[in-house]
Scaffold this motif. Structure first.
Motif, mmCIF file in Angstrom:
data_model
loop_
_atom_site.group_PDB
_atom_site.id
_atom_site.type_symbol
_atom_site.label_atom_id
_atom_site.label_comp_id
_atom_site.label_asym_id
_atom_site.label_seq_id
_atom_site.Cartn_x
_atom_site.Cartn_y
_atom_site.Cartn_z
ATOM 1 N N HIS A 263 10.142 17.482 35.266
ATOM 2 C CA HIS A 263 9.630 16.826 36.478
ATOM 3 C C HIS A 263 9.487 17.825 37.627
ATOM 4 O O HIS A 263 9.766 17.486 38.790
ATOM 5 N N GLN A 264 9.039 19.033 37.335
ATOM 6 C CA GLN A 264 9.130 20.096 38.333
ATOM 7 C C GLN A 264 8.345 19.809 39.610
ATOM 8 O O GLN A 264 8.861 20.003 40.721
ATOM 9 N N VAL A 265 7.098 19.380 39.482
ATOM 10 C CA VAL A 265 6.290 19.157 40.689
ATOM 11 C C VAL A 265 6.925 18.073 41.558
ATOM 12 O O VAL A 265 7.031 18.218 42.782
ATOM 13 N N LYS A 266 7.364 16.997 40.940
ATOM 14 C CA LYS A 266 7.990 15.914 41.702
ATOM 15 C C LYS A 266 9.262 16.398 42.393
ATOM 16 O O LYS A 266 9.532 16.049 43.551
ATOM 17 N N ARG A 267 10.031 17.212 41.692
ATOM 18 C CA ARG A 267 11.282 17.721 42.263
ATOM 19 C C ARG A 267 11.012 18.748 43.363
ATOM 20 O O ARG A 267 11.763 18.824 44.349
ATOM 21 N N MET A 268 9.947 19.525 43.215
ATOM 22 C CA MET A 268 9.596 20.491 44.268
ATOM 23 C C MET A 268 9.184 19.774 45.546
ATOM 24 O O MET A 268 9.571 20.176 46.653
ATOM 25 N N LEU A 269 8.416 18.698 45.413
ATOM 26 C CA LEU A 269 8.024 17.945 46.608
ATOM 27 C C LEU A 269 9.225 17.246 47.233
ATOM 28 O O LEU A 269 9.335 17.152 48.461
ATOM 29 N N ALA A 270 10.146 16.792 46.388
ATOM 30 C CA ALA A 270 11.371 16.181 46.918
ATOM 31 C C ALA A 270 12.190 17.207 47.689
ATOM 32 O O ALA A 270 12.843 16.878 48.691
ATOM 33 N N ALA A 271 12.132 18.467 47.249
ATOM 34 C CA ALA A 271 12.891 19.528 47.913
ATOM 35 C C ALA A 271 12.354 19.852 49.299
ATOM 36 O O ALA A 271 13.060 20.452 50.112
ATOM 37 N N VAL A 272 11.106 19.443 49.574
ATOM 38 C CA VAL A 272 10.552 19.648 50.925
ATOM 39 C C VAL A 272 10.383 18.286 51.615
ATOM 40 O O VAL A 272 9.502 18.098 52.456
ATOM 41 N N ASP A 273 11.265 17.347 51.228
ATOM 42 C CA ASP A 273 11.350 16.034 51.876
ATOM 43 C C ASP A 273 10.054 15.236 51.780
ATOM 44 O O ASP A 273 9.600 14.620 52.764
ATOM 45 N N ASN A 274 9.455 15.252 50.598
ATOM 46 C CA ASN A 274 8.247 14.465 50.382
ATOM 47 C C ASN A 274 8.370 13.744 49.040
ATOM 48 O O ASN A 274 9.369 13.883 48.341
ATOM 49 N N HIS A 275 7.328 12.992 48.695
ATOM 50 C CA HIS A 275 7.381 12.201 47.462
ATOM 51 C C HIS A 275 5.988 12.171 46.837
ATOM 52 O O HIS A 275 4.990 11.978 47.545
ATOM 53 N N VAL A 276 5.917 12.386 45.515
ATOM 54 C CA VAL A 276 4.640 12.375 44.804
ATOM 55 C C VAL A 276 4.207 10.938 44.551
ATOM 56 O O VAL A 276 4.946 10.146 43.964
ATOM 57 N N VAL A 277 2.993 10.618 44.978
ATOM 58 C CA VAL A 277 2.417 9.295 44.735
ATOM 59 C C VAL A 277 1.557 9.322 43.471
ATOM 60 O O VAL A 277 1.634 8.429 42.628
ATOM 61 N N GLU A 278 0.723 10.362 43.353
ATOM 62 C CA GLU A 278 -0.100 10.542 42.156
ATOM 63 C C GLU A 278 -0.132 12.020 41.806
ATOM 64 O O GLU A 278 -0.128 12.897 42.691
ATOM 65 N N LEU A 279 -0.208 12.292 40.480
ATOM 66 C CA LEU A 279 -0.181 13.667 40.010
ATOM 67 C C LEU A 279 -1.203 13.829 38.887
ATOM 68 O O LEU A 279 -1.229 13.034 37.953
ATOM 69 N N HIS A 280 -2.016 14.862 39.012
ATOM 70 C CA HIS A 280 -3.099 15.106 38.049
ATOM 71 C C HIS A 280 -3.186 16.600 37.774
ATOM 72 O O HIS A 280 -3.285 17.403 38.706
ATOM 73 N N ARG A 281 -3.135 16.977 36.490
ATOM 74 C CA ARG A 281 -3.263 18.403 36.149
ATOM 75 C C ARG A 281 -4.720 18.719 35.855
ATOM 76 O O ARG A 281 -5.343 18.100 35.001
ATOM 77 N N GLU A 282 -5.232 19.723 36.556
ATOM 78 C CA GLU A 282 -6.644 20.069 36.394
ATOM 79 C C GLU A 282 -6.872 21.389 35.668
ATOM 80 O O GLU A 282 -7.993 21.654 35.218
ATOM 81 N N LYS A 283 -5.814 22.194 35.501
ATOM 82 C CA LYS A 283 -6.037 23.514 34.907
ATOM 83 C C LYS A 283 -4.760 24.054 34.282
ATOM 84 O O LYS A 283 -3.659 23.835 34.797
ATOM 85 N N VAL A 284 -4.893 24.741 33.146
ATOM 86 C CA VAL A 284 -3.790 25.461 32.503
ATOM 87 C C VAL A 284 -4.285 26.875 32.204
ATOM 88 O O VAL A 284 -5.242 27.052 31.464
ATOM 89 N N GLY A 285 -3.608 27.855 32.791
ATOM 90 C CA GLY A 285 -4.117 29.215 32.649
ATOM 91 C C GLY A 285 -5.528 29.273 33.205
ATOM 92 O O GLY A 285 -5.794 28.837 34.312
ATOM 93 N N GLY A 286 -6.456 29.767 32.391
ATOM 94 C CA GLY A 286 -7.854 29.807 32.824
ATOM 95 C C GLY A 286 -8.676 28.659 32.274
ATOM 96 O O GLY A 286 -9.909 28.660 32.402
#
Length: 236
Positions: free
Chosen positions: A187-210
């Motif tokens: 849950h890294q992205v969600k936890r990173m946003l929590a670490a800056v006092d925010n919360h993920v509402v929606e999450l979408h991956r658009e790219k991996v490597g190139g």
């Protein structure tokens, strides 16, 4: 599948049959290797050998690579008793050897790479390779420049001693950002946003490597990777 391999394993995998049934078929002489009946389960075969079961050729299709536009509600697993999996969206033969190169949470959408090439997927999933995964993030609170800078510098996740590796963070709107990370913690992205006092509402991956998610793919659709896309991962 690695070669050489046992005859019964090959027939079971490619023919998608239980190993017990395969052994019975071999014992009865229903399996041929290069035109000759073979009753040895343990016979080591090569990828170039011609294997037939009841006169039907079983062909090893080699290494294969797919991109999938994952919808919400699907889990990144080969099997799950509670939820549909991304493999339910694939209409392909011999999926037993396939795995996901970088999982997404059940409520996260976007690019998922699926392959039977372990060496190739290792290039993506190993933190040492530093392949960036890029996400579009919608947040509950306004994205501040201070929060963006903290994400770029690395943040402390709950119950972890080391900071995250430096990320690439760009504000797209008051409540949206593009975030690229080269790790794959739980849950890294969600936890990173929590670490800056925010919360993920929606999450979408658009790219991996190139490799970018094909804009022609609707949620739930997939396609084989091109030779160029496959080579991008090995080249980076």
């Amino acid at each position: 599948m690695k070669f050489p391999c046992r005859l019964d394993k090959f027939v079971s995998n490619i023919g998608e049959l239980p190993r017990t049934k395969v052994k019975s078929l071999i014992k009865k002489g229903n399996v041929t290797v290069n035109g000759l009946v073979c009753k040895r389960n343990e016979l080591q075969i090569a990828a170039t050998d011609e294997i037939k079961i009841n006169d039907k050729i079983l062909k090893y299709l080699g290494k294969r690579y797919f991109m999938l536009h994952k919808p919400q509600g699907y889990v990144c697993a080969n099997q799950d008793d509670l939820h549909p999996t991304v493999f339910d969206l694939l209409d392909e033969p011999n999926l037993k050897d396939f795995h996901i190169a970088g999982r997404l949470d059940i409520d996260t959408t976007g690019l998922v790479l699926i392959t039977n090439d372990g060496d190739w997927s290792h290039q993506i999933t190993s933190p040492k390779k530093q392949k960036f995964k890029t996400y579009l993030v919608e947040t509950k609170e306004i994205i501040t420049e201070e929060a963006l800078q903290k994400l770029r510098d690395g943040v402390a996740l709950h119950n972890e001693k080391q900071l995250t590796r430096p990320a690439q963070a760009e504000a797209l709107d008051k409540y949206a950002l593009r975030l690229s990370i080269c790790e794959g913690k739980y849950h890294q992205v969600k936890r990173m946003l929590a670490a800056v006092d925010n919360h993920v509402v929606e999450l979408h991956r658009e790219k991996v490597g190139g490799i970018a998610l094909d804009s022609d793919l609707s949620a739930g659709q997939y396609r084989p990777l091109t030779e160029h896309e496959i080579s991008i991962i090995n080249a980076m």
